[in-house]
Design an enzyme around this catalytic site. Structure first.
Site, PDB file in Angstrom:
ATOM      1  N   SER A  21      34.088  52.166  45.859  1.00  0.00           N
ATOM      2  CA  SER A  21      35.508  51.843  46.364  1.00  0.00           C
ATOM      3  C   SER A  21      36.265  53.190  46.101  1.00  0.00           C
ATOM      4  CB  SER A  21      36.015  50.730  45.957  1.00  0.00           C
ATOM      5  OG  SER A  21      36.916  50.253  46.653  1.00  0.00           O
ATOM      6  N   ARG A  61      47.656  41.066  44.307  1.00  0.00           N
ATOM      7  CA  ARG A  61      46.086  40.813  43.844  1.00  0.00           C
ATOM      8  C   ARG A  61      45.611  39.794  44.614  1.00  0.00           C
ATOM      9  NH1 ARG A  61      41.854  44.014  41.827  1.00  0.00           N
ATOM     10  NH2 ARG A  61      40.739  42.738  40.286  1.00  0.00           N
ATOM     11  N   ASP A 114      30.227  43.260  53.027  1.00  0.00           N
ATOM     12  CA  ASP A 114      31.540  43.779  52.943  1.00  0.00           C
ATOM     13  C   ASP A 114      32.506  43.903  54.121  1.00  0.00           C
ATOM     14  OD1 ASP A 114      33.889  45.644  52.080  1.00  0.00           O
ATOM     15  OD2 ASP A 114      32.451  46.906  50.933  1.00  0.00           O
ATOM     16  N   HIS A 170      33.006  43.033  49.294  1.00  0.00           N
ATOM     17  CA  HIS A 170      33.043  44.277  48.737  1.00  0.00           C
ATOM     18  C   HIS A 170      32.775  44.434  47.311  1.00  0.00           C
ATOM     19  CE1 HIS A 170      34.768  47.958  48.294  1.00  0.00           C
ATOM     20  NE2 HIS A 170      35.747  47.569  47.263  1.00  0.00           N
ATOM     21  N   ASP A 171      33.181  43.229  46.395  1.00  0.00           N
ATOM     22  CA  ASP A 171      32.989  43.283  44.927  1.00  0.00           C
ATOM     23  C   ASP A 171      31.617  43.618  44.562  1.00  0.00           C
ATOM     24  OD1 ASP A 171      35.326  43.472  43.820  1.00  0.00           O
ATOM     25  OD2 ASP A 171      35.842  41.588  43.617  1.00  0.00           O
TER      26      ASP A 171
END
Ligand code: ACO
Ligand code: HSE
Length: 384
Positions: free
Chosen positions: A164, A233, A332, A362-363
């Protein structure tokens, strides 16, 4: 709100090489001098926080730089403190990035809040920089990190890797310091931020700026803008996870402990399980991260473009001497695998894309990092 240490006090003085070659995952600080920034800003006295593991060998050819993601810290692996590292599955004794063989360095990005000079650090008058902290780019951070490498006696990195924002830093290292990076792993990242990534970032920035406690960025003597940071967040976290994962884990049900019989309509109670989850993620980040650093690093990531001022991506990377490893997460929806293929196609040497197969999005570059352990070992970290 608990802020991590942002002390500018340097653990090592000036530009002399710190006297430690054996690392242990302990936070250190190095003063690297003043910095003129890419967009015209100036920082008179920059300190970078970093941790190291392992020992730099006599030829200084076993150094590995790991770059953290947006909200990551320098603690990539366990050290003497035994505190979990965020890439323990990849970095450590006997792991792919074997700290018994490699000297591993992880640096808090310039502007961050895990010890490097950032908006909450004191300016020359001793006041927090706050709103006066200048815009920094990924390239600025790389230039700062190169000075720290000089201090550590590292002329060339065996490997620079990250995911990332960390992938953006790794790629920028390969282009900015082409002679200093032998191998470069770019994971879940692309050559430049896309319009959609910038758009998601902008919504997060606005969430913070619209918090009345933000006060234009000068909030260190008052309440921190935790509501705005929490909202940022939440927006970000949705992009870090896949639709399928959220559906599987939470569906449209109510938060269970508030509805033990599962009979209430969540809408009537006002709280779905997924809301509770996002609230938790928001609170957790607001407890550990500085809103100004979040803004700054997000803006740095939004401006990520390895080709800026260098022609095309292909031209930007033409002189990169590094061998590349590119990986993406198949689910992702923020850093699309297709963009990783485009990056791979622009590299000077034919390079494939390793696909991390993870349902979460993504994580996955954090939660399923063990999937790159073997290919990365085969390509970069084979027999000594
Ligand atoms: C000090 C530092 O942390 S340095 C930074 C290191 N971290 C990084 O570099 C990346 C930042 N970290 C992250 O982004 C995340 O922690 C990740 C991606 C690594 C974690 O991903 P996952 O392991 O999939 O965790 P997941 O998204 O399931 O979240 C789990 C949390 O949600 C909570 N949770 C799950 N369901 C619910 C719910 N319905 N309601 C409320 N909370 C919930 C869990 O209790 C758990 O809480 P905890 O983290 O406080 O233990
Ligand atoms: N969850 C990661 C994702 C950013 O890419 C972080 O917070 O740093």
């Amino acid at each position: 709100m608990t802020l991590p240490s942002t002390s500018n006090a340097a653990g090592t003085a000036g530009r002399t090489a710190p006297q430690h070659s054996a690392g242990d995952g302990v936070l250190r600080h190095a003063r690297i001098g003043s910095l003129h920034l890419e967009t015209g800003g100036y920082l008179p006295d920059v300190s970078l926080a970093y941790e190291t593991w392992g020992t730099l060998n006599a030829d200084a050819d076993n150094a590995v730089l790991v770059a953290h993601a947006l909200t990551g810290s320098t603690h990539v692996a366990r050290g003497s403190s035994d505190e979990d590292g965020w890439w323990d599955a990849l970095v450590g004794p006997g792991k792919t990035v074997d700290t018994d063989r490699y000297f591993v360095v992880c640096i808090n990005m310039l502007g961050g809040c895990y010890g490097s000079t950032g908006p909450s650090s004191p300016d020359p008058q001793g006041l927090p920089w706050g709103s006066r902290f200048p815009f920094v780019t990924v390239r600025d951070s790389v230039r700062a990190e190169a000075r720290l490498a000089d201090q550590l006696g590292i002329r060339v990195w065996h490997t620079v890797l990250g995911g990332s924002l960390g992938g953006a830093r790794a790629l920028e290292w390969a282009a900015t310091e082409p002679g200093r990076v032998q191998r470069c792993a770019v994971i879940a990242c692309t050559a430049a931020s896309s319009a959609e990534q910038i758009a998601f970032g902008q919504a997060q920035l606005e969430a913070i700026r619209l918090d009345p406690d933000f006060n234009g960025g000068d909030y260190y003597n008052g309440r921190a803008p935790v509501a705005g940071l929490g909202l940022a967040r939440r927006i970000a976290h949705i992009t870090y996870r896949s639709e399928a994962e959220l559906e599987y884990r939470f569906g449209n049900g109510a938060q269970l402990e508030e509805d033990p019989l599962g009979s209430a309509l969540p809408a009537a109670r006002g709280r779905y399980a997924v809301e509770s989850y996002l609230d938790h993620q928001a609170r957790k980040l607001a407890d550990r991260f500085d809103a100004n650093s979040y803004l700054l690093l997000t803006e740095a990531l939004m401006s990520h473009n390895v080709a800026r001022g260098r022609g095309s991506v292909r031209q930007a990377l033409a002189s990169a001497g590094a061998e590349f490893f590119i990986a993406a997460v198949d689910s992702d929806r923020l850093y699309l695998p297709q963009h990783s293929y485009e990056l791979a196609a622009a590299l000077p040497r034919k390079t494939g894309v390793h696909m991390i197969s993870a349902p979460i999005g993504h994580d996955g570059f954090l939660t399923d990092v063990e999937q790159i352990g073997v290919p990365l070992r085969d390509r970069f970290f084979g027999a000594p």
